[in-house]
Every structure is written in C-alpha cells, then in structure tokens.
Design a protein around this motif. Structure first.
Motif, PDB file in Angstrom:
ATOM      1  N   SER A 305     -35.719   7.660  11.098  1.00 29.48           N
ATOM      2  CA  SER A 305     -35.710   9.094  10.821  1.00 29.48           C
ATOM      3  C   SER A 305     -34.362   9.724  11.163  1.00 29.48           C
ATOM      4  CB  SER A 305     -36.829   9.766  11.617  1.00 29.48           C
ATOM      5  OG  SER A 305     -36.889  11.152  11.348  1.00 29.48           O
ATOM      6  N   MET A 306     -33.777   9.316  12.280  1.00 29.08           N
ATOM      7  CA  MET A 306     -32.464   9.855  12.641  1.00 29.08           C
ATOM      8  C   MET A 306     -31.367   9.362  11.707  1.00 29.08           C
ATOM      9  SD  MET A 306     -32.480   9.906  16.788  1.00 29.08           S
ATOM     10  CE  MET A 306     -33.109   8.244  17.007  1.00 29.08           C
ATOM     11  N   ARG A 307     -31.521   8.142  11.247  1.00 31.18           N
ATOM     12  CA  ARG A 307     -30.528   7.571  10.335  1.00 31.18           C
ATOM     13  C   ARG A 307     -30.597   8.214   8.957  1.00 31.18           C
ATOM     14  NH1 ARG A 307     -32.064   1.739   8.770  1.00 31.18           N
ATOM     15  NH2 ARG A 307     -33.335   2.943   7.295  1.00 31.18           N
ATOM     16  N   ASP A 308     -31.806   8.345   8.421  1.00 26.20           N
ATOM     17  CA  ASP A 308     -31.957   8.737   7.022  1.00 26.20           C
ATOM     18  C   ASP A 308     -32.192  10.231   6.832  1.00 26.20           C
ATOM     19  OD1 ASP A 308     -31.719   6.040   6.578  1.00 26.20           O
ATOM     20  OD2 ASP A 308     -33.855   5.718   6.174  1.00 26.20           O
ATOM     21  N   ASP A 309     -33.009  10.836   7.688  1.00 26.31           N
ATOM     22  CA  ASP A 309     -33.345  12.254   7.514  1.00 26.31           C
ATOM     23  C   ASP A 309     -32.384  13.175   8.256  1.00 26.31           C
ATOM     24  OD1 ASP A 309     -35.399  11.779   5.812  1.00 26.31           O
ATOM     25  OD2 ASP A 309     -37.019  12.256   7.216  1.00 26.31           O
ATOM     26  N   PHE A 310     -32.082  12.865   9.508  1.00 27.56           N
ATOM     27  CA  PHE A 310     -31.205  13.739  10.282  1.00 27.56           C
ATOM     28  C   PHE A 310     -29.741  13.337  10.152  1.00 27.56           C
ATOM     29  CE2 PHE A 310     -30.885  16.712  14.016  1.00 27.56           C
ATOM     30  CZ  PHE A 310     -31.666  17.701  13.462  1.00 27.56           C
ATOM     31  N   GLU A 311     -29.498  12.114   9.715  1.00 30.03           N
ATOM     32  CA  GLU A 311     -28.149  11.613   9.437  1.00 30.03           C
ATOM     33  C   GLU A 311     -27.201  11.815  10.614  1.00 30.03           C
ATOM     34  OE1 GLU A 311     -27.217  11.706   4.868  1.00 30.03           O
ATOM     35  OE2 GLU A 311     -27.949  13.700   5.440  1.00 30.03           O
ATOM     36  N   ILE A 312     -27.615  11.293  11.786  1.00 30.04           N
ATOM     37  CA  ILE A 312     -26.773  11.402  12.973  1.00 30.04           C
ATOM     38  C   ILE A 312     -26.398  10.034  13.526  1.00 30.04           C
ATOM     39  CG2 ILE A 312     -27.545  13.692  13.677  1.00 30.04           C
ATOM     40  CD1 ILE A 312     -29.497  12.348  15.622  1.00 30.04           C
ATOM     41  N   SER A 313     -26.807   8.975  12.845  1.00 35.33           N
ATOM     42  CA  SER A 313     -26.424   7.648  13.281  1.00 35.33           C
ATOM     43  C   SER A 313     -25.070   7.277  12.687  1.00 35.33           C
ATOM     44  CB  SER A 313     -27.494   6.624  12.887  1.00 35.33           C
ATOM     45  OG  SER A 313     -27.230   5.374  13.499  1.00 35.33           O
ATOM     46  N   ILE A 314     -24.547   6.147  13.132  1.00 33.45           N
ATOM     47  CA  ILE A 314     -23.288   5.605  12.603  1.00 33.45           C
ATOM     48  C   ILE A 314     -23.498   4.101  12.422  1.00 33.45           C
ATOM     49  CG2 ILE A 314     -21.812   7.373  13.675  1.00 33.45           C
ATOM     50  CD1 ILE A 314     -21.148   5.290  15.863  1.00 33.45           C
ATOM     51  N   PRO A 315     -22.631   3.429  11.670  1.00 36.00           N
ATOM     52  CA  PRO A 315     -22.842   2.001  11.416  1.00 36.00           C
ATOM     53  C   PRO A 315     -22.977   1.166  12.690  1.00 36.00           C
ATOM     54  CG  PRO A 315     -21.220   2.871   9.882  1.00 36.00           C
ATOM     55  CD  PRO A 315     -21.520   3.979  10.841  1.00 36.00           C
ATOM     56  N   GLU A 316     -22.207   1.477  13.722  1.00 39.23           N
ATOM     57  CA  GLU A 316     -22.301   0.704  14.965  1.00 39.23           C
ATOM     58  C   GLU A 316     -23.686   0.836  15.592  1.00 39.23           C
ATOM     59  OE1 GLU A 316     -17.894   1.787  14.607  1.00 39.23           O
ATOM     60  OE2 GLU A 316     -19.834   2.656  14.068  1.00 39.23           O
ATOM     61  N   LEU A 317     -24.253   2.047  15.596  1.00 41.92           N
ATOM     62  CA  LEU A 317     -25.590   2.233  16.150  1.00 41.92           C
ATOM     63  C   LEU A 317     -26.639   1.507  15.308  1.00 41.92           C
ATOM     64  CD1 LEU A 317     -25.407   6.016  17.114  1.00 41.92           C
ATOM     65  CD2 LEU A 317     -25.688   4.103  18.709  1.00 41.92           C
TER      66      LEU A 317
END
Length: 385
Positions: A305-317
């Motif tokens: 959800s954070m990766r796709d909906d909130f878009e706050i992840s990064i490739p390293e995470l």
C-alpha cells in the motif's frame, strides 16, 4: 548503554566545565504498522526500541539555555525569555523548541533556572526510527523534572509534537513522541491519534522465537522537504472532498464512493490511509488473540500500500522488503515517513544471518550502497537514568 552515558557526561564536562546534575534518556521507535495514519487522526502501533538519545543536564543560575551535542560543533545559546520558533535554527530547534513548547502548554518559565544540555544518541539519523522524537522526549522529561512542571506523559508528547511542528517546521503527527514516552518492554503502544487514548499490546516476539530486523538503506530522508507535506495535503484534500473532518471517519465501505469522487492520485492516497487504519486494528487483534506469527501478511500488505498507493517507498526499500520475504521473514515493510530510511522484517531468530547475507548480496547486485542491519528489542520509554 553504559559507555554512551559515560561519553555524555564526559562531553558535558568538556563543553561546560562542570559535572551535570543528571542524565535522562528516551528511545527511538519502530512503527510496527500504521504509516501516515497519525496526522489523519487514525491508529498507529509503534514500539520503543533499545536505541536511545541521552541528555546530560546541568542547572545554571541565570535564565539562559545552552545546548551542545556529540554530533555538532557549535553550542547554541538563547535566553529563556527570548524563546520563539523564529529564533531557533538547525538541529538545536529540536531541544530548544521543547522548552518553548512547554510554555505554550502552560508552563510558567519566568522563574525557572537556566540549563546546559549535552546530547548524544545511538538512534540512527534519517533511518525512519524517529531520532528527532527521541531528542524531544529526552529533553521534555528532563526539563519537566528539573523545572518541576508536573506534566504527564501524554502532555509531554503533545509538547514534543508542537516543537517539531512549529520550531522545526515539520508537520508530523503525535505517534513518534507517544511511542518514545509511553513505551514498555515487550509491548507496542496502540494509539488512537484522535482521542489520544493509548493501551499497551503484548508483542511476545522473543517467546515466539522472532526478532525485528532493521534494514537501514542509508538513503537519508528529510521530512521538511516536499514529499511528506504533499502527502498530508492530499489527505486533507480527500477528507474535504468527501465531507469528513479527517480520513479517520471513513472505512473500507467508503472506498467505492471515494473512487467515484476523487481524482486517481488523491483516491490512492486516501485508500492507503483507510486500509492502513484497518490493518492496525487487525494487527492488534491478531497479536492479542493469536500471536506475532499471525501478523506477517498485514505487514506485507502495508508495504504494498505504501509502495503503490501512497508512493513513499524507494527501490532500496522495496528490494530490502522483497529479499527478506523471499528468505524466510514472517513479514516485512518499510517503516517511517518514507522516501528513504529503513525497512523492518519480522524474522525467526535462526534466520537472521541468512536474511542479512541475502540482502547484502541483493544490494550489491543492484549497485546500491550496503545497508546497515541490526535487530531491535521492544523497550521502555523515556526516563531519568
């Protein structure tokens, strides 16, 4: 921790020329689940960790505050009577902002003695483990004690949040300070960020043969930059458009209506908050009724959800989370505000080394800088040492 306490005393004496009257400390925190829900008045489930910020304090016979640390050269100085957010710059805004915020919550600082502060920390900066709240909470309990203000822990959490919002200029919620002040060993703090009611939830990781592995990507984040504020603005827009005071007032049953009304980006931001609130509630139930082995899927879903909906992840995470999952983690997710920082993995004790080796290899294969990895233990909150 005994070594760093010795270092703090030594640093204080070298800086100010006399011995401190006391030492206080406060922990960083890991947010087990519930990301960006706090400023939406929702639910969070952090726990305090065994990495702490230590503050040595000495009393002065005037009305001056001075603050120094092992991680900066300068000694910042301000008169208590002149405290204001406009006068506070750089890292000293965290501790000095607490003194200002105490007055905003009713503390009469007219007759209090000045203080000298020296700060050291084992909480990594920029890793999403709330090094800032650890500073604020340690200073808050220290000043509350020596100035005999009588504030309870819940009020001190509000003080720390106000300092970060106004003196530092970061629009964070109250989760971090609450975890640092209210934490207890082997427990998470289940916090309702609207009512500020909290309860302790047994974690039982050690009994279940599990550990929490922190994977610090080394990619530093700064909440004062635009990403955090932009997410908060999207949430506020979503709430206004949907006609509710905050996204806390919505449930998964409201998502179809939200999708019809909102633009795609705002809808996805809203969907993360609504579903994340539900995941926090489900995690609390699972921990209380079944145990920590039952929460892995919830942690995994939170990261998606954070990766796709909130878009706050990064490739390293993303790589850290995926590699941990493929190599035996019960569940994994990024933690903290995002755009860098750390991921957490709930891992069987016997599988820690395997996962660390796999993550090191994956980061090297992708050309990323080597991450720093260590386990944390749910620990007690702020206290005089």
């Amino acid at each position: 921790m005994s070594d760093i306490r010795d270092d703090v005393v030594e640093g204080f004496e070298e800086t100010y020329g006399y011995s401190p009257s006391g030492i206080w400390s406060a922990p960083g925190r890991v947010n087990l689940i519930g990301e960006h829900t706090d400023y939406n008045l929702g639910f969070v489930l952090p726990f305090a960790i065994n990495r702490r910020t230590i503050v040595a304090l000495g009393l002065r016979d005037d009305g001056i505050l001075r603050v120094a640390s092992a991680f900066a050269d300068e000694v910042a100085e301000v008169e208590i009577a002149d405290l204001s957010p406009e006068r506070l710059q750089g890292w000293p805004a965290y501790p000095l902002g607490v003194a200002w915020a105490l007055a905003q919550y009713g503390a009469d600082l007219a007759g209090v003695p000045g203080v000298d502060l020296f700060i050291e920390s084992t909480v990594p900066v920029g890793a999403g483990l709330s090094s800032s709240a650890a500073i604020e909470s340690a200073v808050a309990v220290a000043l509350n004690d020596v100035w005999q203000l009588g504030f309870d822990r819940a009020t001190l959490a509000k003080v720390g949040q106000l300092a970060e919002n106004k003196a530092v200029g970061v629009p964070t919620g109250i989760m971090d300070q609450s975890a640092s002040l209210l934490g207890r060993g082997d427990h998470a703090v289940f916090l309702d960020c609207r009512s500020l009611e909290s309860s302790l939830v047994p974690l039982g990781f050690e009994e279940a043969g599990l550990q929490v592995l922190i994977i610090d990507t080394g990619v530093s984040h700064s909440h004062a930059t635009g990403g955090y504020a932009a997410r908060r603005a999207s949430c506020e827009l979503g709430a206004r458009t949907l006609g509710v005071p905050s996204l806390r007032d919505l449930t998964v049953d409201d998502l179809p209506r939200a999708q019809q009304i909102l633009d795609d980006e705002t809808f996805r931001r809203v969907r993360h908050i609504i579903t994340e609130n539900q995941r926090v509630l489900d995690t609390v139930i699972a921990l209380r009724e079944t145990g920590p082995h039952a929460i892995g899927d919830l942690l995994d879903a939170s990261h998606i959800s954070m990766r796709d909906d909130f878009e706050i992840s990064i490739p390293e995470l993303d790589l850290a989370v995926e590699t941990a999952q493929l190599n035996g983690a019960i569940g994994a997710r990024m933690t903290g505000g995002g755009f860098g920082g750390a991921a957490i993995a709930l891992v069987p004790t016997e599988g820690i080394s395997r996962i660390q080796v796999a993550i090191d290899g994956a980061f090297a294969e992708h050309g990323f800088g080597q991450p720093t990895m260590f386990t944390v233990v749910p620990s007690d909150g702020a206290a005089r040492d």
